[in-house]
Motif scaffolding. Structure first.
Motif, PDB file in Angstrom:
ATOM      1  N   GLU A  85       0.800  -1.098   0.060  1.00 43.80           N
ATOM      2  CA  GLU A  85      -0.046  -0.025  -0.115  1.00 43.80           C
ATOM      3  C   GLU A  85       0.861   0.918  -0.016  1.00 43.80           C
ATOM      4  N   SER A  86       0.275   2.326  -0.452  1.00 40.60           N
ATOM      5  CA  SER A  86       1.255   3.709  -0.634  1.00 40.60           C
ATOM      6  C   SER A  86       0.121   4.866  -0.638  1.00 40.60           C
ATOM      7  N   PHE A  87       0.692   5.927  -0.312  1.00 38.93           N
ATOM      8  CA  PHE A  87       0.174   7.196  -0.852  1.00 38.93           C
ATOM      9  C   PHE A  87       0.788   8.075  -1.508  1.00 38.93           C
ATOM     10  N   ASN A  88       0.110   9.014  -2.149  1.00 42.50           N
ATOM     11  CA  ASN A  88       0.816  10.095  -2.991  1.00 42.50           C
ATOM     12  C   ASN A  88       1.215  11.330  -2.237  1.00 42.50           C
ATOM     13  N   PHE A  89       2.567  11.689  -2.602  1.00 42.80           N
ATOM     14  CA  PHE A  89       2.915  12.770  -1.977  1.00 42.80           C
ATOM     15  C   PHE A  89       3.085  14.008  -2.975  1.00 42.80           C
ATOM     16  N   GLN A  90       2.646  15.129  -2.740  1.00 42.60           N
ATOM     17  CA  GLN A  90       2.832  16.214  -3.572  1.00 42.60           C
ATOM     18  C   GLN A  90       3.648  17.315  -3.041  1.00 42.60           C
ATOM     19  N   ALA A  91       4.333  18.227  -3.664  1.00 41.04           N
ATOM     20  CA  ALA A  91       5.038  19.371  -3.020  1.00 41.04           C
ATOM     21  C   ALA A  91       5.004  20.634  -4.201  1.00 41.04           C
ATOM     22  N   GLU A  92       4.396  21.523  -3.914  1.00 41.81           N
ATOM     23  CA  GLU A  92       4.164  22.783  -4.740  1.00 41.81           C
ATOM     24  C   GLU A  92       5.220  23.654  -4.016  1.00 41.81           C
ATOM     25  N   ALA A 112     -12.974  15.406   3.000  1.00 39.52           N
ATOM     26  CA  ALA A 112     -13.912  14.314   2.323  1.00 39.52           C
ATOM     27  C   ALA A 112     -13.519  13.978   0.985  1.00 39.52           C
ATOM     28  N   SER A 113     -12.836  14.976   0.309  1.00 46.71           N
ATOM     29  CA  SER A 113     -12.403  14.858  -1.207  1.00 46.71           C
ATOM     30  C   SER A 113     -11.256  15.764  -1.245  1.00 46.71           C
ATOM     31  N   GLY A 114     -10.365  15.373  -2.131  1.00 50.25           N
ATOM     32  CA  GLY A 114      -9.006  16.089  -2.439  1.00 50.25           C
ATOM     33  C   GLY A 114      -7.899  15.667  -1.532  1.00 50.25           C
ATOM     34  N   PRO A 115      -6.888  16.458  -1.576  1.00 51.86           N
ATOM     35  CA  PRO A 115      -5.699  16.149  -0.941  1.00 51.86           C
ATOM     36  C   PRO A 115      -5.768  16.651   0.657  1.00 51.86           C
ATOM     37  N   LEU A 116      -5.017  16.292   1.511  1.00 52.89           N
ATOM     38  CA  LEU A 116      -4.746  16.565   2.705  1.00 52.89           C
ATOM     39  C   LEU A 116      -3.609  17.741   2.810  1.00 52.89           C
ATOM     40  N   VAL A 117      -3.720  19.006   2.983  1.00 51.33           N
ATOM     41  CA  VAL A 117      -2.776  20.016   2.609  1.00 51.33           C
ATOM     42  C   VAL A 117      -2.247  20.587   3.726  1.00 51.33           C
ATOM     43  N   PHE A 118      -0.838  20.501   3.718  1.00 52.02           N
ATOM     44  CA  PHE A 118       0.081  21.238   4.924  1.00 52.02           C
ATOM     45  C   PHE A 118       0.426  22.430   4.072  1.00 52.02           C
ATOM     46  N   LEU A 119       0.598  23.561   5.073  1.00 45.64           N
ATOM     47  CA  LEU A 119       1.218  24.805   4.301  1.00 45.64           C
ATOM     48  C   LEU A 119       2.582  25.175   5.158  1.00 45.64           C
ATOM     49  N   GLY A 120       3.443  25.691   4.320  1.00 40.94           N
ATOM     50  CA  GLY A 120       4.928  26.082   4.994  1.00 40.94           C
ATOM     51  C   GLY A 120       5.306  27.324   4.194  1.00 40.94           C
ATOM     52  N   GLN A 121       6.249  28.041   4.966  1.00 32.05           N
ATOM     53  CA  GLN A 121       6.792  29.139   4.353  1.00 32.05           C
ATOM     54  C   GLN A 121       8.544  29.112   4.811  1.00 32.05           C
ATOM     55  N   CYS A 122       9.203  29.230   3.794  1.00 30.79           N
ATOM     56  CA  CYS A 122      10.664  29.335   3.681  1.00 30.79           C
ATOM     57  C   CYS A 122      11.097  30.845   3.737  1.00 30.79           C
ATOM     58  N   ARG A 175      -4.629   7.827  -0.983  1.00 31.14           N
ATOM     59  CA  ARG A 175      -4.935   9.311  -0.754  1.00 31.14           C
ATOM     60  C   ARG A 175      -3.747  10.001  -1.331  1.00 31.14           C
ATOM     61  N   THR A 176      -3.917  11.279  -1.345  1.00 30.50           N
ATOM     62  CA  THR A 176      -2.927  12.252  -1.716  1.00 30.50           C
ATOM     63  C   THR A 176      -2.600  13.301  -0.645  1.00 30.50           C
ATOM     64  N   VAL A 177      -1.424  13.520  -0.032  1.00 31.77           N
ATOM     65  CA  VAL A 177      -0.780  14.532   0.803  1.00 31.77           C
ATOM     66  C   VAL A 177      -0.025  15.474   0.261  1.00 31.77           C
ATOM     67  N   LYS A 178      -0.515  16.848   0.310  1.00 28.77           N
ATOM     68  CA  LYS A 178       0.065  17.869  -0.492  1.00 28.77           C
ATOM     69  C   LYS A 178       0.922  18.951   0.728  1.00 28.77           C
ATOM     70  N   LEU A 179       2.142  19.204   0.422  1.00 28.76           N
ATOM     71  CA  LEU A 179       2.920  20.500   0.819  1.00 28.76           C
ATOM     72  C   LEU A 179       3.013  21.584  -0.072  1.00 28.76           C
ATOM     73  N   VAL A 180       2.274  22.627   0.375  1.00 30.71           N
ATOM     74  CA  VAL A 180       2.320  23.851  -0.471  1.00 30.71           C
ATOM     75  C   VAL A 180       3.286  24.919   0.494  1.00 30.71           C
ATOM     76  N   LEU A 181       4.405  25.104  -0.406  1.00 34.69           N
ATOM     77  CA  LEU A 181       5.582  25.622   0.215  1.00 34.69           C
ATOM     78  C   LEU A 181       5.665  27.134  -0.289  1.00 34.69           C
ATOM     79  N   THR A 182       5.785  28.171   0.257  1.00 34.83           N
ATOM     80  CA  THR A 182       5.866  29.561  -0.271  1.00 34.83           C
ATOM     81  C   THR A 182       7.189  30.234   0.359  1.00 34.83           C
ATOM     82  N   GLU A 183       7.702  31.247  -0.344  1.00 40.20           N
ATOM     83  CA  GLU A 183       8.945  31.732  -0.157  1.00 40.20           C
ATOM     84  C   GLU A 183       8.839  33.355   0.435  1.00 40.20           C
ATOM     85  N   ALA A 184       9.256  33.765   1.569  1.00 41.19           N
ATOM     86  CA  ALA A 184       9.115  34.972   2.146  1.00 41.19           C
ATOM     87  C   ALA A 184       9.533  35.894   1.215  1.00 41.19           C
ATOM     88  N   LYS A 185       9.038  37.147   0.790  1.00 42.98           N
ATOM     89  CA  LYS A 185       9.150  38.132  -0.240  1.00 42.98           C
ATOM     90  C   LYS A 185      10.447  38.686   0.377  1.00 42.98           C
TER      91      LYS A 185
END
Length: 266
Positions: free
Chosen positions: A45-52, A147-157, A202-212
């Motif tokens: 078994e596996s799950f999908n990991f995405q990183a934006e 209920a649908s879609g990925p589980l999203v974690f937010l982060g900032q560098c 399922r899909t777990v997604k990390l959305v990573l942004t960069e400080a301006k």
């Protein structure tokens, strides 16, 4: 084609030869069936990991496993993307279970290895980590799946600048932290915990942004002015800027002599 003037002779097989060929066919069929079933038994078994990711960032994952049945066979593996460097949406398939030398293992945590490039040289990089924990029971910090879609974690560098060496060259240090739902930077590293139940497929997604804007790594050694950040000479007692401040110069990575960051000149 057969020659018309030459008789054709057929040899009748003896029962023992016939039975032997039949048994060989059955053996081959059984072997193929065993191979197919063996492959299916090894499927995990596996799950999908995405990183934006922001531009000039990349990510890999180190998966850590514990024995599933009380045996002593922990282990880990590094999983990297085969997508071209610079891809801003990375996708990895992370196994939840695996079998190594007869020992069944289950995924306990995933360390996310972040690498950011801040300059043109190969060594102009910053490294930071995040983590995902897989829980068997819910806790106060366990995130439920939508209920649908990925589980999203937010982060900032955030990039922090400082000077290094006798010539005071600018270098940068990377720090990545979690963001809450309102976009407020947290003290904790990126990531979080989630339940094992329902994670497969399922899909777990990390959305990573960069400080301006960059910030000084040693904030007490730099003063912010309308032209930018200026480094000052510190007092030996408090390691803060002298009062009134006495400023000094520094060098950019390309060798320019500067008095203010990031514009170099005032």
């Amino acid at each position: 084609m057969f020659a018309p003037d030459r008789p054709v002779h057929f040899t009748r097989q003896s029962p023992s030869v016939h039975n032997g060929l039949k048994g060989l066919r059955l053996l081959c069929i059984s072997a193929m069936a065993w191979a197919v079933s063996g492959c299916s038994l090894l499927q995990t078994e596996s799950f999908n990991f995405q990183a934006e990711l922001p531009e000039n960032f990349t990510i890999s994952a180190t998966t850590y496993y514990d024995a599933a049945s009380g045996e002593s066979c922990p282990g880990h593996k590094v999983i990297k993307s085969d997508q071209p460097k610079g891809t801003q949406l990375i996708e990895l398939k992370l196994p939840l279970t695996e079998k190594v030398k007869g020992c069944s293992r289950v995924l306990k945590s995933v360390v996310l290895n972040i690498e950011g490039q801040w300059g043109k040289r190969d060594l102009d990089i910053g490294l930071q980590r995040g983590a995902l924990s897989i829980r068997d029971e819910p806790t106060e910090t366990t995130r439920p799946f939508p209920a649908s879609g990925p589980l999203v974690f937010l982060g900032q560098c955030q990039w922090f600048f400082r000077t290094m060496g006798p010539y005071r060259y600018i270098v940068k240090v990377l720090e990545c932290r979690a963001l809450d739902a309102n976009g407020v930077v947290q003290k904790s590293l990126m990531g979080g915990s989630m339940l094992r139940d329902g994670l497969a497929g399922r899909t777990v997604k990390l959305v990573l942004t960069e400080a301006k804007e960059d910030q000084p790594y040693f904030g007490r050694s730099w003063l912010e002015t309308p032209k930018g950040w200026k480094p000052c000479i510190e007092t030996k007692e408090t390691f803060r800027c002298q009062n009134p401040p006495t400023f000094t110069d520094f060098k950019m990575p390309d060798g320019r002599d500067c008095t203010v960051y990031p514009n170099c000149t005032e």
